[in-house]
Structure formats: structure tokens, C-alpha cells
Design a protein around this motif. Sequence first.
Motif, mmCIF file in Angstrom:
data_model
loop_
_atom_site.group_PDB
_atom_site.id
_atom_site.type_symbol
_atom_site.label_atom_id
_atom_site.label_comp_id
_atom_site.label_asym_id
_atom_site.label_seq_id
_atom_site.Cartn_x
_atom_site.Cartn_y
_atom_site.Cartn_z
ATOM 1 N N SER A 35 0.832 -1.211 0.000
ATOM 2 C CA SER A 35 0.000 0.000 0.000
ATOM 3 C C SER A 35 0.862 1.255 0.000
ATOM 4 C CB SER A 35 -0.921 -0.014 1.216
ATOM 5 O OG SER A 35 -1.696 1.168 1.264
ATOM 6 N N LEU A 36 1.922 1.233 0.823
ATOM 7 C CA LEU A 36 2.815 2.391 0.917
ATOM 8 C C LEU A 36 3.500 2.679 -0.412
ATOM 9 C CD1 LEU A 36 4.662 2.162 4.366
ATOM 10 C CD2 LEU A 36 3.436 4.140 3.470
ATOM 11 N N VAL A 37 4.102 1.652 -0.990
ATOM 12 C CA VAL A 37 4.863 1.882 -2.211
ATOM 13 C C VAL A 37 3.943 2.274 -3.365
ATOM 14 C CG1 VAL A 37 4.855 -0.485 -3.169
ATOM 15 C CG2 VAL A 37 6.822 1.000 -3.522
ATOM 16 N N GLU A 38 2.747 1.710 -3.402
ATOM 17 C CA GLU A 38 1.798 2.055 -4.468
ATOM 18 C C GLU A 38 1.374 3.520 -4.358
ATOM 19 O OE1 GLU A 38 -2.671 0.729 -5.992
ATOM 20 O OE2 GLU A 38 -1.518 -0.605 -4.695
ATOM 21 N N ASP A 39 1.072 3.936 -3.130
ATOM 22 C CA ASP A 39 0.648 5.328 -2.910
ATOM 23 C C ASP A 39 1.772 6.302 -3.215
ATOM 24 O OD1 ASP A 39 -1.129 7.463 -1.742
ATOM 25 O OD2 ASP A 39 0.513 7.538 -0.275
ATOM 26 N N LEU A 40 2.978 6.003 -2.710
ATOM 27 C CA LEU A 40 4.120 6.896 -2.918
ATOM 28 C C LEU A 40 4.485 7.007 -4.400
ATOM 29 C CD1 LEU A 40 6.360 5.845 0.106
ATOM 30 C CD2 LEU A 40 5.255 8.069 -0.209
ATOM 31 N N LEU A 41 4.469 5.887 -5.092
ATOM 32 C CA LEU A 41 4.809 5.905 -6.521
ATOM 33 C C LEU A 41 3.802 6.734 -7.314
ATOM 34 C CD1 LEU A 41 6.054 2.300 -7.421
ATOM 35 C CD2 LEU A 41 7.249 4.461 -7.836
ATOM 36 N N ALA A 42 2.522 6.578 -7.012
ATOM 37 C CA ALA A 42 1.492 7.333 -7.734
ATOM 38 C C ALA A 42 1.648 8.832 -7.492
ATOM 39 C CB ALA A 42 0.102 6.864 -7.299
ATOM 40 N N ARG A 43 1.875 9.196 -6.235
ATOM 41 C CA ARG A 43 2.022 10.616 -5.903
ATOM 42 C C ARG A 43 3.301 11.193 -6.509
ATOM 43 N NH1 ARG A 43 1.978 10.381 0.311
ATOM 44 N NH2 ARG A 43 2.577 12.565 0.084
ATOM 45 N N CYS A 44 4.372 10.397 -6.467
ATOM 46 C CA CYS A 44 5.646 10.882 -7.005
ATOM 47 C C CYS A 44 5.567 11.031 -8.524
ATOM 48 C CB CYS A 44 6.770 9.922 -6.628
ATOM 49 S SG CYS A 44 8.419 10.631 -6.818
#
Length: 506
Positions: A35-44
Motif C-alpha cells: 500500500s505504501l509503495v503504491e501510494d508513494l509511486l502514484a504521488r511521485c
Amino acid sequence: MAEDYDSDAERVGGVVSSITNGSATTEAASTEGSSLVEDLLARCQSLVNELEDFKKFVAEQRLEQEPAVDIHKFQTSVATEHKSLQKLAYADLTAEKTIHTLRSSNLPFYAAIWDAAKASKALVTFGKRFYWDNRPTRDSKKAAEKRCALVDIVAHDGEEWIKVSTITGNRLSMEIAKAKWEAADSSSEDEEQENGNSTSDEDDVDRIELMKVAYDLLRASQAHRIHYKHPRIRFVLPKISSSPPPELMPVLERIRSTGAVIDLGDQSASNGLFKESAFPRLLPSPHPPLTDTLNIDCTILLALVSDLSHTANHPILPNYNSAITRQIEMETREHLLPSSLWPAMANKDLVCTHEAAKRMKEIVDTIGMPNEKARTVLLIGDGPARSGNGLREAFAKYSDYAIPSSLGLPIRIVQAEVSEYDLENAIQRGTLPPVALQVAEQLTDINRSVFMYGWMQSMTTVSSNRTVAKQVEVIVERAGNGATGPEIWLREPARSLLGKEKERRK
């Protein structure tokens, strides 16, 4: 035996429970990591895209100042963070180290910087260090950083420095408590008996890192000026509530006491609908606020009649030197008159001093081309008396560009004898600061006529003479006492007469 059995059963149950809980923990860690990596990647990725769109927009403007907004360093940092997140997506997402790395991502900080930038205007650069003494050349980087402040965003054409911190209210509360404990531990009983208290609340606050940053920014801003003024400082603290708890108020109030402004609370919601249509607001201002009457320097008078300024696609001939070649290339990209000077001069009263007009005519008469001489007659009204429309129509015959109906022609010539007596009277009336006498002493007759006249009349002087503008600025700033010098719109580089440049050989 029963006890032994029960004990064995308890141990077996414990092992089963441990395996079950461990499996659940692993599954939960995996879910959190994914969940963390998916959210961070999308925002980045969204941030990367928006910065790239803005970079392209800036490049399309073909502004004379290049880069018009320096986002390269910031954009590189965001791109590096994006690559790191992409690598983490293929790491063990159940590993504690991976999850810790994801939680420690710099993305929230970078996103907060860009949100703060979008809420501002007239951006200049990101991540710039400002020194409060001469910039060190031999010191180590670590030693040098002790004598400078890092500004996250330079905005409002350099007049505002923005510092972003993603510290939370809880973390700041802990730092306040820690500072008080350290202050108490470092105080001796003798000091307590002598002073009554080991330390004041203000001393406690000064130990906090955020407060140290505020003092460094204040010190650096006092060593720099933009348009005769020290840059103002703004703190953006998106993770501290706009209604902060009482224990945080001493720190916030102490920061405000340095003259800084503080923005609290997450501002990203207001920027959620940010569109490319807002990009123009982020560009540097095309010119400073201008007065209703503009005082035109000789350098700009020459640019207004130069063949280089009025020819959209001037050929580059072999006998032209590098200076004229650069100006032709610049004019092909920028179109100085229709894109910059004429819009700024629209609906303004235009004046020039007698000395500026005289010098300009001498230059044109000596080396001007035929069209440059014809434009000069029309620009300063040396020919037969005509109405404004008549002058604009005649002027248009000598230009590739349409002459705006709002351009006031002819430029009115004014007598501007600036004697020491005139200056002293102006100082006594409060029209000029005392440093004006010192400025006037350092200027040539024509520059004294132009720049001191504009200063005395409280009007903007338009010039491309960087040497004089910088000279005036340095003298005024060294005088201190909050003195403000003349308003100068430095529009450079201007355009030389084609006749003048043709005579210059490589």
C-alpha cells in the motif's frame, strides 16, 4: 505428569500461536508495504509529471532570462526519489527495513515544497543557499554551511524566501520537552541559586532546531537586498494544525518575532485543482510595478529606434560581429518591442530628459542608418507637428511590428537640471534621502540628469544601463538606515543601432 503435559501443551499452543501470529504479521507487513509503495509511486509520478509540464511551459515562453525559473535542482531531487521508490517496489515489502525506508521517503517534503511554490508567485529558484558573509572558497562544505541558510523556495521575484518543514505537532512538542530537559541538566545548582531559574523559556525555545533555522534565515536575509529591501521570510508548516496546541505557541511566536510569517496547516487541498492555466502566475514578473509616467533613458531611446528592434527576421551578414549577431538572434526569439517594451509603456506618459534626448540624437546623427534617423524624428517629435495617431501611422511604416494605439508618441522632452541646490531642497522636503547627494556625485552629467530626475519625480526610470543601476544600488544599500533608491526597470540587453554595430569588426 499432568503439569508436564499441561506445560507441554502450553508450549505447543504457544508455538502454534506464534506461527499464526507471525503469519498474520507478515501478511499485514506485506499489505502495508504494498500500500505504501503504491501510494508513494502514484504521488511521485504525479509530481514528476507536473514539474515536467511546468518546465516545458517555461521553455516555451522563450524568456530572456534563462532559465526564467531555475527548477533543475529540485526536479532532479524528485526524479532521484522516484527512481528509489521504483527500486523499492521490487524489494521485500514484508521486510522491516523496506517499510521503514518507505515511511522515511522524502516525497512528502518535496510535495510540500511544490504545494508551497504553487501557492506563491513569480518563482526564481529552489534550494538555494544564502551566505551572511563572503562565500567561502577554501572551507569544507560542512564549515561553509555553518555560515549560510538554505532557502527552499525563492519567490516574488526574489523578495520572499520560503522555508518548508514537514515536522508534526507531536514531534515539535517532543523537541520542546527535550530542550527543557537538556537545559535543566546543564544548569548547576550555583546558577539556580544565583539566577533563580536555570534557564528561561526563551532559552529553551532557542535550543530547538526550527528556531535555529529561523535565526539563520534572518541573519542571511539581513546580508542580502532585493530592490533595496531585505527579503521577507515565510515558514510553511503543513503538518502543524492551523489551531496549534498551547505548548507549541512559544516556538511559533518566537519565530514570528524575527519578522517571519508562518503558514500552518495543509494547503495541498486548495492546490488539488491546479492546472497549467496557473503556470503564468509562477513566472517572474515581466517588470516591476511601474509608475504612471515613465522616464526613458538614452539606452532605451536607442533601442526604440534601432533597426534591430524593428526587423522581425533580420539577416545575419558576414561583416557583422558577434555582438550584433547575438542581438539579431535574440530579437528573432523575443521581439523586444511588441513582447516587452510596448506592453509596459501602454497607456503611460513617456518622458525623457533633455540631456538624454540630446545624446541620443548625437549618436543617431553620427552613425544611424536612414530608417533609424527617420524613427528618431518621429519618436521625440523633431519633425512637423502631428497628432499621436499620425505619428504612430508614420512610425509603423518603419517597423515590421504593429504599433499599439496605446503607445504615447512623441516622447515628451523635459528639462532636468539636477543641481546640488535642487538635491538639498529635495532632501529637506523628504523627497530624497540624504544618500542622494552621494549618488549624484558618482554619476556623469547625463546619468545624473536621467536617474536623479526620475528619483526626484518618484517615477520609474527605464534603462538598460546595468553598470549605473548597480552603482546606484550599491551606494544606497551601503548607506543603510533603510534608505530606498530610485525605481529602475533594468531592461537588458537592449538593442544597439545597426549603424554602430556594423562599424565594429571582430
